[in-house]
Motif scaffolding. Structure first.
Motif, PDB file in Angstrom:
ATOM      1  N   ALA A  58       0.788  -1.152  -0.118  1.00 15.29           N
ATOM      2  CA  ALA A  58       0.071   0.057   0.137  1.00 15.29           C
ATOM      3  C   ALA A  58       0.846   1.138  -0.145  1.00 15.29           C
ATOM      4  O   ALA A  58       0.620   2.242  -0.594  1.00 15.29           O
ATOM      5  N   LEU A  59       2.037   1.322   0.731  1.00 15.92           N
ATOM      6  CA  LEU A  59       2.781   2.321   0.644  1.00 15.92           C
ATOM      7  C   LEU A  59       3.694   2.461  -0.580  1.00 15.92           C
ATOM      8  O   LEU A  59       3.900   3.610  -0.964  1.00 15.92           O
ATOM      9  N   THR A  60       3.896   1.474  -1.222  1.00 17.94           N
ATOM     10  CA  THR A  60       4.413   1.401  -2.772  1.00 17.94           C
ATOM     11  C   THR A  60       3.625   1.843  -3.640  1.00 17.94           C
ATOM     12  O   THR A  60       4.308   2.609  -4.668  1.00 17.94           O
ATOM     13  N   ALA A  61       2.516   1.682  -3.620  1.00 19.28           N
ATOM     14  CA  ALA A  61       1.369   1.889  -4.442  1.00 19.28           C
ATOM     15  C   ALA A  61       1.344   3.520  -4.954  1.00 19.28           C
ATOM     16  O   ALA A  61       1.460   4.058  -4.049  1.00 19.28           O
ATOM     17  N   PRO A  62       1.209   3.772  -6.284  1.00 20.27           N
ATOM     18  CA  PRO A  62       1.017   5.451  -6.598  1.00 20.27           C
ATOM     19  C   PRO A  62       0.023   5.875  -5.773  1.00 20.27           C
ATOM     20  O   PRO A  62      -0.962   5.382  -5.463  1.00 20.27           O
ATOM     21  N   ALA A  63       0.331   7.166  -5.574  1.00 16.20           N
ATOM     22  CA  ALA A  63      -1.080   8.172  -4.818  1.00 16.20           C
ATOM     23  C   ALA A  63      -2.091   8.137  -5.651  1.00 16.20           C
ATOM     24  O   ALA A  63      -2.168   8.127  -6.946  1.00 16.20           O
ATOM     25  N   GLY A  64      -3.289   7.903  -4.903  1.00 16.29           N
ATOM     26  CA  GLY A  64      -4.659   7.961  -5.446  1.00 16.29           C
ATOM     27  C   GLY A  64      -4.825   6.493  -6.458  1.00 16.29           C
ATOM     28  O   GLY A  64      -5.682   6.639  -7.167  1.00 16.29           O
ATOM     29  N   SER A  65      -4.216   5.652  -6.168  1.00 21.06           N
ATOM     30  CA  SER A  65      -4.693   3.989  -6.790  1.00 21.06           C
ATOM     31  C   SER A  65      -5.983   3.946  -6.157  1.00 21.06           C
ATOM     32  O   SER A  65      -6.664   4.078  -5.414  1.00 21.06           O
ATOM     33  N   PRO A  66      -6.634   3.424  -7.253  1.00 23.65           N
ATOM     34  CA  PRO A  66      -8.164   2.990  -6.947  1.00 23.65           C
ATOM     35  C   PRO A  66      -8.336   2.138  -6.147  1.00 23.65           C
ATOM     36  O   PRO A  66      -7.490   0.980  -6.200  1.00 23.65           O
ATOM     37  N   GLN A  67      -9.404   2.214  -5.486  1.00 23.87           N
ATOM     38  CA  GLN A  67      -9.793   1.206  -4.270  1.00 23.87           C
ATOM     39  C   GLN A  67     -10.455   0.072  -5.351  1.00 23.87           C
ATOM     40  O   GLN A  67     -11.138   0.303  -6.029  1.00 23.87           O
ATOM     41  N   PRO A  68     -10.245  -1.185  -4.961  1.00 22.41           N
ATOM     42  CA  PRO A  68     -11.157  -2.167  -5.356  1.00 22.41           C
ATOM     43  C   PRO A  68     -12.694  -1.974  -5.192  1.00 22.41           C
ATOM     44  O   PRO A  68     -13.044  -1.676  -4.061  1.00 22.41           O
ATOM     45  N   SER A  69     -13.550  -2.220  -6.177  1.00 20.84           N
ATOM     46  CA  SER A  69     -14.661  -1.886  -6.171  1.00 20.84           C
ATOM     47  C   SER A  69     -15.628  -3.285  -5.647  1.00 20.84           C
ATOM     48  O   SER A  69     -14.937  -4.514  -5.686  1.00 20.84           O
ATOM     49  N   GLY A  70     -16.703  -3.158  -5.300  1.00 22.87           N
ATOM     50  CA  GLY A  70     -17.426  -4.258  -4.591  1.00 22.87           C
ATOM     51  C   GLY A  70     -17.074  -4.486  -3.066  1.00 22.87           C
ATOM     52  O   GLY A  70     -16.186  -3.879  -2.350  1.00 22.87           O
ATOM     53  N   PRO A  71     -17.795  -5.303  -2.570  1.00 19.74           N
ATOM     54  CA  PRO A  71     -17.637  -5.738  -1.190  1.00 19.74           C
ATOM     55  C   PRO A  71     -16.085  -6.379  -0.884  1.00 19.74           C
ATOM     56  O   PRO A  71     -15.872  -6.962  -1.813  1.00 19.74           O
ATOM     57  N   GLN A  72     -15.508  -6.126   0.073  1.00 16.07           N
ATOM     58  CA  GLN A  72     -14.450  -6.401   0.432  1.00 16.07           C
ATOM     59  C   GLN A  72     -14.468  -7.717   1.490  1.00 16.07           C
ATOM     60  O   GLN A  72     -15.060  -7.188   2.446  1.00 16.07           O
ATOM     61  N   PRO A  73     -13.802  -8.574   1.508  1.00 15.37           N
ATOM     62  CA  PRO A  73     -13.894  -9.488   2.631  1.00 15.37           C
ATOM     63  C   PRO A  73     -12.922  -9.057   3.729  1.00 15.37           C
ATOM     64  O   PRO A  73     -12.323  -8.225   3.565  1.00 15.37           O
ATOM     65  N   SER A  74     -13.339  -9.586   4.838  1.00 15.91           N
ATOM     66  CA  SER A  74     -12.467  -9.224   6.038  1.00 15.91           C
ATOM     67  C   SER A  74     -12.015 -10.177   6.729  1.00 15.91           C
ATOM     68  O   SER A  74     -12.147 -11.590   6.482  1.00 15.91           O
ATOM     69  N   GLY A  75     -10.929  -9.978   7.683  1.00 15.10           N
ATOM     70  CA  GLY A  75      -9.964 -10.981   8.116  1.00 15.10           C
ATOM     71  C   GLY A  75      -8.682 -11.143   7.640  1.00 15.10           C
ATOM     72  O   GLY A  75      -8.524 -10.349   6.680  1.00 15.10           O
ATOM     73  N   PRO A  76      -7.920 -11.894   8.380  1.00 18.05           N
ATOM     74  CA  PRO A  76      -6.398 -11.814   7.962  1.00 18.05           C
ATOM     75  C   PRO A  76      -6.284 -12.792   6.543  1.00 18.05           C
ATOM     76  O   PRO A  76      -5.223 -12.478   6.020  1.00 18.05           O
ATOM     77  N   GLU A  77      -7.184 -13.489   6.188  1.00 19.95           N
ATOM     78  CA  GLU A  77      -7.118 -14.095   4.980  1.00 19.95           C
ATOM     79  C   GLU A  77      -7.651 -13.446   3.423  1.00 19.95           C
ATOM     80  O   GLU A  77      -7.488 -14.055   2.836  1.00 19.95           O
ATOM     81  N   GLN A  78      -7.846 -12.045   3.853  1.00 20.59           N
ATOM     82  CA  GLN A  78      -8.508 -11.448   2.621  1.00 20.59           C
ATOM     83  C   GLN A  78      -7.434 -10.933   1.475  1.00 20.59           C
ATOM     84  O   GLN A  78      -7.862 -10.515   0.703  1.00 20.59           O
ATOM     85  N   GLY A  79      -6.225 -11.191   1.695  1.00 22.39           N
ATOM     86  CA  GLY A  79      -5.291 -10.673   0.783  1.00 22.39           C
ATOM     87  C   GLY A  79      -4.912  -9.284   0.989  1.00 22.39           C
ATOM     88  O   GLY A  79      -5.041  -8.909   2.049  1.00 22.39           O
ATOM     89  N   GLN A  80      -4.802  -8.667  -0.004  1.00 24.08           N
ATOM     90  CA  GLN A  80      -4.516  -7.295  -0.086  1.00 24.08           C
ATOM     91  C   GLN A  80      -5.406  -6.339   0.640  1.00 24.08           C
ATOM     92  O   GLN A  80      -6.474  -6.306  -0.109  1.00 24.08           O
ATOM     93  N   SER A  81      -5.082  -5.734   1.428  1.00 24.44           N
ATOM     94  CA  SER A  81      -6.256  -4.792   2.175  1.00 24.44           C
ATOM     95  C   SER A  81      -5.986  -3.465   1.540  1.00 24.44           C
ATOM     96  O   SER A  81      -5.337  -2.509   2.236  1.00 24.44           O
TER      97      SER A  81
END
Length: 178
Positions: free
Chosen positions: A124-147
């Motif tokens: 997240a810190l490496t991604a360019p500023a203003g990178s779009p957020q993934p659309s749609g519902p986001q899973p929660s919990g430690p297994e969700q992948g990229q937060s």
């Protein structure tokens, strides 16, 4: 040949002595390998705790725009190295009892959770500023992948880091590590 029996006997004694010495050395090495007692886990656990705290601080500072993305991602990457070293150390511990095995396994699981959170922070810190957020519902919990990704995902990453910190802190308390 009368002298040959003496030679064989001498070599037999040397061989027996060497094998005995090797057996004693192997026993000593086994006895010296660290067991996952709270005292032995104290150093690695504190190293991982410090690493997740440092990365949390880097994310907090980045959210406030008080540092660059490069500085934050470098800090997270460095802290990943610390967690990897601590993980390697704990994986090398022998666990002869079920209690020790359980403690070691719980610590390794907690280290894996921290490592995942640090990877997400670095990404997240490496991604360019203003990178779009993934659309749609986001899973929660430690297994969700990229937060989240980019600066927009930093609050999610911060929550993941805090959750990993709480999990590690609870395990340290349970193990008697202060």
């Amino acid at each position: 040949m009368p002298g040959s029996a003496a030679i064989v006997s001498r070599y037999g004694k040397r061989l027996t002595t060497i094998l005995l010495a090797l057996a004693v050395l192997a026993g000593a090495l086994t006895a010296c390998s660290q067991r996952p007692s709270p005292e032995a886990l104290k150093g690695p656990a504190k190293d991982v705790f410090s690493a997740v705290q440092a990365t949390t601080l880097a994310v907090e500072i980045r959210i406030k725009n008080s540092t660059t993305a490069a500085a934050g991602s470098t800090a997270a990457d460095d802290m990943l190295g610390e967690v990897e070293s601590a993980t390697d150390e704990v994986e090398g511990f022998t666990a002869p009892t079920e209690e020790e095995k359980s403690l070691r396994d719980d610590m390794l699981a907690s280290f894996a959770t921290v490592s995942r959170a640090l990877l997400h922070a670095r990404d997240a810190l490496t991604a360019p500023a203003g990178s779009p957020q993934p659309s749609g519902p986001q899973p929660s919990g430690p297994e969700q992948g990229q937060s989240g990704s980019g600066e927009n995902g930093l609050p999610q990453v911060l929550a993941e880091l805090r959750s990993a910190t709480d999990q590690l802190k609870a395990l340290m308390t349970k193990a008697g590590i202060q």
